[in-house]
Design a protein around this motif. Structure first.
Motif, PDB file in Angstrom:
ATOM      1  N   ARG A 142      -4.075   6.027   1.069  1.00  8.41           N
ATOM      2  CA  ARG A 142      -3.297   5.016   1.811  1.00  8.41           C
ATOM      3  C   ARG A 142      -3.937   4.752   3.174  1.00  8.41           C
ATOM      4  NH1 ARG A 142       1.875   7.966   0.636  1.00  8.41           N
ATOM      5  NH2 ARG A 142       2.274   7.360  -1.507  1.00  8.41           N
ATOM      6  N   HIS A 143      -4.342   5.818   3.839  1.00  6.54           N
ATOM      7  CA  HIS A 143      -5.019   5.691   5.128  1.00  6.54           C
ATOM      8  C   HIS A 143      -6.259   4.817   4.993  1.00  6.54           C
ATOM      9  CE1 HIS A 143      -8.375   7.030   7.697  1.00  6.54           C
ATOM     10  NE2 HIS A 143      -7.474   7.090   8.657  1.00  6.54           N
ATOM     11  N   ILE A 145       0.846  -1.208   0.000  1.00  8.42           N
ATOM     12  CA  ILE A 145       0.000   0.000   0.000  1.00  8.42           C
ATOM     13  C   ILE A 145       0.874   1.247   0.000  1.00  8.42           C
ATOM     14  CG2 ILE A 145      -1.632   1.363   1.369  1.00  8.42           C
ATOM     15  CD1 ILE A 145      -2.814  -1.347   2.346  1.00  8.42           C
ATOM     16  N   ASN A 146       1.905   1.263   0.848  1.00  9.00           N
ATOM     17  CA  ASN A 146       2.783   2.434   0.946  1.00  9.00           C
ATOM     18  C   ASN A 146       3.589   2.661  -0.326  1.00  9.00           C
ATOM     19  OD1 ASN A 146       1.968   3.179   3.517  1.00  9.00           O
ATOM     20  ND2 ASN A 146       3.484   1.872   4.507  1.00  9.00           N
ATOM     21  N   TYR A 181      -7.013   2.558   2.651  1.00 10.57           N
ATOM     22  CA  TYR A 181      -6.676   1.161   2.382  1.00 10.57           C
ATOM     23  C   TYR A 181      -6.225   0.441   3.655  1.00 10.57           C
ATOM     24  CZ  TYR A 181      -7.154   0.967  -2.670  1.00 10.57           C
ATOM     25  OH  TYR A 181      -7.671   0.936  -3.939  1.00 10.57           O
ATOM     26  N   LYS A 182      -5.417   1.112   4.463  1.00  9.63           N
ATOM     27  CA  LYS A 182      -4.968   0.500   5.714  1.00  9.63           C
ATOM     28  C   LYS A 182      -6.135   0.277   6.670  1.00  9.63           C
ATOM     29  CE  LYS A 182      -0.519   2.805   5.380  1.00  9.63           C
ATOM     30  NZ  LYS A 182       0.312   3.865   5.977  1.00  9.63           N
ATOM     31  N   TYR A 219      -0.536   6.445  -4.285  1.00 13.32           N
ATOM     32  CA  TYR A 219      -1.798   6.949  -3.754  1.00 13.32           C
ATOM     33  C   TYR A 219      -1.546   8.189  -2.909  1.00 13.32           C
ATOM     34  CZ  TYR A 219      -3.695   2.257  -4.780  1.00 13.32           C
ATOM     35  OH  TYR A 219      -4.088   1.094  -5.378  1.00 13.32           O
ATOM     36  N   GLN A 241       2.476   2.269  -3.385  1.00 11.44           N
ATOM     37  CA  GLN A 241       1.598   2.696  -4.476  1.00 11.44           C
ATOM     38  C   GLN A 241       1.554   4.219  -4.548  1.00 11.44           C
ATOM     39  OE1 GLN A 241       0.245   0.333  -6.600  1.00 11.44           O
ATOM     40  NE2 GLN A 241       1.650  -0.851  -5.337  1.00 11.44           N
TER      41      GLN A 241
END
Length: 176
Positions: free
Chosen positions: A137-138, A127-128, A140-141, A132, A130
């Motif tokens: 990112r927040h 995720i990090n 997705y996490k 975004y 990508q």
């Protein structure tokens, strides 16, 4: 129904200012009708809800659930969506969760029910990496954390403890 335009004034003898969002200390002077054209997006026109939506969230959610149904561990994701719906989340919010789950399930190579910290770390690192925005990112996490919480504990409301496999995930976004 017609909207109303409110004329505001700053003091009893102050200047008049048109608008609907006054500054502190401004009081309404006169309210007169404002006739607006019919919206082509809504049947019945006007600004009140009268039937047709701009976004068809129900159709979007149905398509996302169908896509999740064909994915590995999609049953867990669909169970999470049902649980979130039971908690009272709006259909629009459920669509957001569903679209994020579709992306996450492609990146997850492990069973969410048996996830370990190293498995979760790999997904968070992905995720990090990508391109975004920080808030994406927040999100997705957050969805990853809710997915693992639901998979391990069967619920993800505010009273449910966060499993140690995902409790380390930071959900703060810097202001810079």
């Amino acid at each position: 129904k017609s909207a109303r335009l409110i004329i505001w004034r700053t003091k009893p003898e102050g200047p008049e200012v048109e608008g609907s969002n006054p500054s502190p200390g401004i009081e309404p002077l006169v309210a007169k009708p404002l006739h607006l054209p019919r919206s082509p997006l809504k049947r019945g026109g006007g600004f009140g809800f009268s039937g047709m939506e701009v976004y068809d969230y129900r159709r979007m959610l149905k398509r996302c659930v169908e896509r999740l149904g064909g994915m590995r561990y999609g049953d867990v994701a669909i169970g999470l969506l049902r649980h979130l719906s039971a908690l009272g989340l709006s259909t629009g919010r459920l669509v957001k969760y569903a679209t994020y789950l579709c992306v996450l399930l492609k990146a997850i190579e492990f069973n969410p029910r048996e996830a370990g910290r190293d498995d979760v770390e790999r997904v968070v690192a992905w995720i990090n990496s990508q391109p975004y925005s920080p808030w994406t990112r927040h999100d997705y996490k957050l969805v990853l954390r809710k997915l693992i919480q639901y998979a391990k504990l069967g619920r993800c409301d505010g009273d449910t403890p966060i499993p140690p496999e995902v409790s380390w995930i930071k959900l703060t976004v810097s202001r810079s």
